[in-house]
Design a protein around this motif. Structure first.
Motif, PDB file in Angstrom:
ATOM      1  N   THR A  76       0.456  -1.090   0.069  1.00 48.58           N
ATOM      2  CA  THR A  76      -0.074   0.003  -0.049  1.00 48.58           C
ATOM      3  C   THR A  76       0.938   1.324   0.092  1.00 48.58           C
ATOM      4  O   THR A  76       0.191   2.097  -1.129  1.00 48.58           O
ATOM      5  CB  THR A  76      -0.443  -0.233   1.032  1.00 48.58           C
ATOM      6  OG1 THR A  76      -1.378  -1.389   1.174  1.00 48.58           O
ATOM      7  CG2 THR A  76      -1.982   0.729   1.174  1.00 48.58           C
ATOM      8  N   ARG A  80       1.865   3.959  -2.965  1.00 48.19           N
ATOM      9  CA  ARG A  80       1.020   5.132  -3.291  1.00 48.19           C
ATOM     10  C   ARG A  80       2.667   6.310  -2.958  1.00 48.19           C
ATOM     11  O   ARG A  80       2.263   6.978  -3.872  1.00 48.19           O
ATOM     12  CB  ARG A  80       1.051   5.318  -1.340  1.00 48.19           C
ATOM     13  CG  ARG A  80      -0.133   6.530  -1.237  1.00 48.19           C
ATOM     14  CD  ARG A  80      -0.562   7.471   0.398  1.00 48.19           C
ATOM     15  NE  ARG A  80      -0.575   6.733   0.747  1.00 48.19           N
ATOM     16  CZ  ARG A  80      -0.430   5.403   1.631  1.00 48.19           C
ATOM     17  NH1 ARG A  80       0.958   6.390   2.188  1.00 48.19           N
ATOM     18  NH2 ARG A  80      -1.267   4.391   2.115  1.00 48.19           N
ATOM     19  N   THR A  86      -1.831  -1.874  -6.829  1.00 46.82           N
ATOM     20  CA  THR A  86      -2.179  -1.878  -6.003  1.00 46.82           C
ATOM     21  C   THR A  86      -1.093  -3.216  -6.571  1.00 46.82           C
ATOM     22  O   THR A  86      -0.268  -3.985  -6.318  1.00 46.82           O
ATOM     23  CB  THR A  86      -3.165  -2.537  -5.308  1.00 46.82           C
ATOM     24  OG1 THR A  86      -3.548  -1.367  -4.660  1.00 46.82           O
ATOM     25  CG2 THR A  86      -2.466  -2.821  -4.147  1.00 46.82           C
TER      26      THR A  86
END
Lengths: 431, 431
Positions: A76, A80, A86
């Protein structure tokens, strides 16, 4: 695929495919004369379920007496940070961990015949060439896929016969939207046309891979006869398919995207001479049957390679490098001195052997500070640096690889931490 | 595809694709230096609608000043007679008529990019190799497909721009169930993955066809170096892909069906010597790097070739042929004489030049009495004659081709009719 004495690391998610693969390898390991280990990557994105899967794998291996490795990664956070999906990030981190654990070993992944047909259709839909349409290779480097010709149904019934359970990933992380459209919609329609399309595709795709390999080996031959650096001489003697694959390799090695149309254009260029702009700063130039990849500014191309010493060193006209060892408590002073220029700080004691300063080289890689994966320097540069500045960028490397990429950052391996006692301060001075 | 002076026969159904093709060829005919004609095949299976389509085509050609040919065929009757589907029969009869009208000319058909991707997917589903997955060839013999890279959308908008109408086939004869599943279900799903998958597939399939052609030309080379009749010597020098394609050609020429697995087996055989049964009566036999196709009874293989004379002639042990010219009114007598054996009656005056009697040869074709299409003799034999009898079957040919195939029938061209004044009576006598 396997030879006596090999150590095989089996990628083990705990799902049906990888559990079946582990069982098969375990049953055959003595006959094949191999050593077997298992590696589980915990993506930590499904909370308790992720940990349940890891426990399942660990217990299975312990019951079978197989050495079990497990590694956690932060999908995660990384996703980002790098702005990728993902699914994509999970795959990248997983293969990075796979690669770290399988040095000098074989890594077995559990791709099956269904995955393979899905991949072939996906590549056909996206417009890939023969190589892509031929699906997943059985062997790529040290990665092997022993059950690539086995269908999902066969795997499920194998596990049922053995009375072996497996886990199910509730988010189906590896199945992105696109693959699911193929798996749940397109393939069932193909099965209406041919009920055993999965079984049939095993042979079809294997024949296509073999045909692709033949063309690849003819391309190897042509390259070894015609290629020198970024140029080809005598390529016109070869058939168009081979000429285009040679040019495709050159473009691909330089991270230049290309289409079928672009390759057609390049091939026409080779036959009629001229110049073709293939990226921001690179041209294909053809003259008298020769073709080469060349920078717009190839006359004034900048290239430097030399050892780095303490103090200021002139590298080429208009560019010097400053290098200093500084005790931790003097960092404030350094920040004052360099307040008008960018500087880089590494842990002095983490540098291995002699430092080299140089301009970019093809194939350069760096594992940046705070990242869990290795990046292509070319890719980083193309994303961030305007084309006119790329050739002049400077890099530092020690005995273990690249430790600093100008305007990009420093390597994770040489980053200062709470135990650092001395800094290596680097600044590039341009006039 | 086209050269100055070519006469192009445009297959014209009256549908959007063929109307667009006709318009394009008409607009370009002066620039290309070609002569243009149109050919409509009326399948007569949609009553008034069939005739409406024919009128539409005729009027369009008359308006454009293009020579218009039209031919009717009996799809329903023929389909019933040969036990094939209406779609398959229509296609077969259509190509037979196309072939008759395009001798010494080019025949242009209106396949488009959508048709091509559909064909590629259909072949992938059915398990065809690279050649099939590469789709429809742009050129096959004298058949050309000038709009194979044009999408259906482009065709429709081209006609709209020109204000040109077209007919719509209410039964969509050319679209069988399987193709419709691909067209209306699979392709829209692929378009969800890649909105321009049709456009993309134009390049993909063209690259695959080019790669297939390269492998085919390497196979040609290997064949010309290694092949002599039904055997290969020195094939082991070539890569597996080429070895298997050479063997596939040999099997295919002999109408022996094969799978990828069969080719793998044959290739293994070549490397390790031995015998492989590939059809009822044929074996692949490999010895010391040579491989050949051979009948089980190759020692006692029957082969005969000689001119046919009147009276009784012994061909080989246990087989003679009886041949007589009989005035029409004496036929009753003949029937009495031959009441215990099969005899064949042809129109004596329809025989062209000298008659030859022979055993079967590969590639033999015959257009049987009452049929509108040419059949492969091998296919007819395999359907009707037990394997042990096939090699001994006898055939008659005149200067224009095969006129009689034993146990199969006589050619349409030499069949007696109401104007026949003398019969040629043939009987094969076996002991």
């Amino acid at each position: 695929m396997l030879k006596q004495g090999d150590t095989v690391v089996c990628g083990l998610s705990g799902g049906a495919d990888s559990v079946a693969l582990l069982l098969v390898l375990d049953e055959l390991k003595e006959k094949l004369g191999i050593r077997l280990e298992a590696l589980h990557v915990n993506h930590c994105i499904r909370g308790e379920e992720s940990d349940r899967d890891e426990r399942f794998c660990s217990e299975l291996c312990s019951r079978l007496g197989i050495t079990f490795h497990s590694e956690k990664c932060d999908v995660t956070g990384t996703a980002r940070e790098i702005g990728r999906s993902t699914e994509e990030t999970a795959r990248m981190l997983r293969y990075d961990i796979f690669s770290a654990y399988s040095k000098g070993k074989k890594l077995a992944t559990a791709h099956n015949a269904n995955d393979n047909l899905e991949t072939a259709l996906l590549n056909l839909a996206r417009g890939s060439g023969l190589k892509g349409i031929a699906g997943i290779p059985c062997i790529r480097g040290n990665i092997i896929r022993p059950i690539l010709t086995v269908t999902r149904d066969e795997i499920v019934s194998f596990l049922k016969d053995r009375g072996q359970s497996h886990v199910t990933d509730s988010t189906n992380l590896s199945d992105d939207y696109t693959r699911n459209r193929i798996r749940h919609h397109i393939i069932p329609l193909m099965q209406e046309i041919n009920g055993s399309v999965i079984e049939t595709s095993v042979n079809t795709l294997s024949a296509l891979r073999e045909e692709n390999s033949l063309i690849e080996s003819l391309t190897d031959e042509a390259c070894s006869k015609c290629r020198s650096g970024s140029s080809f001489t005598g390529l016109t003697e070869y058939p168009p398919v081979i000429r285009k694959r040679c040019i495709a390799r050159l473009l691909s090695e330089n991270n230049i995207p290309y289409s079928f149309k672009r390759l057609e254009e390049a091939d026409e260029l080779l036959l009629r001479n001229g110049k073709l702009n293939v990226s921001d700063d690179l041209f294909l130039i053809a003259e008298n049957g020769k073709i080469r990849l060349s920078s717009i500014k190839s006359q004034e191309e900048i290239s430097y390679y030399g050892s780095l010493e303490m103090g200021v060193k002139k590298l080429y006209d208009g560019c010097s490098v400053y290098c200093e060892r500084v005790e931790c408590d003097n960092l404030k002073k350094i920040e004052a001195v360099h307040k008008n220029s960018t500087f880089y700080i590494m842990d002095y004691d983490k540098i291995r052997g002699k430092l080299i300063v140089r301009t970019r080289i093809y194939g350069d890689k760096i594992k940046l500070k705070g990242r869990n994966f290795t990046s292509s320097v070319k890719k980083l540069i193309n994303e961030k640096i305007p084309s006119e500045k790329r050739n002049g960028l400077l890099f530092l490397e020690d005995e273990e690889g690249t430790v600093l990429a100008e305007e990009i950052g420093i390597a994770d391996r040489t980053a200062p931490d709470e135990n650092t006692s001395a800094f290596l301060v680097i600044s590039f001075i341009r006039s």
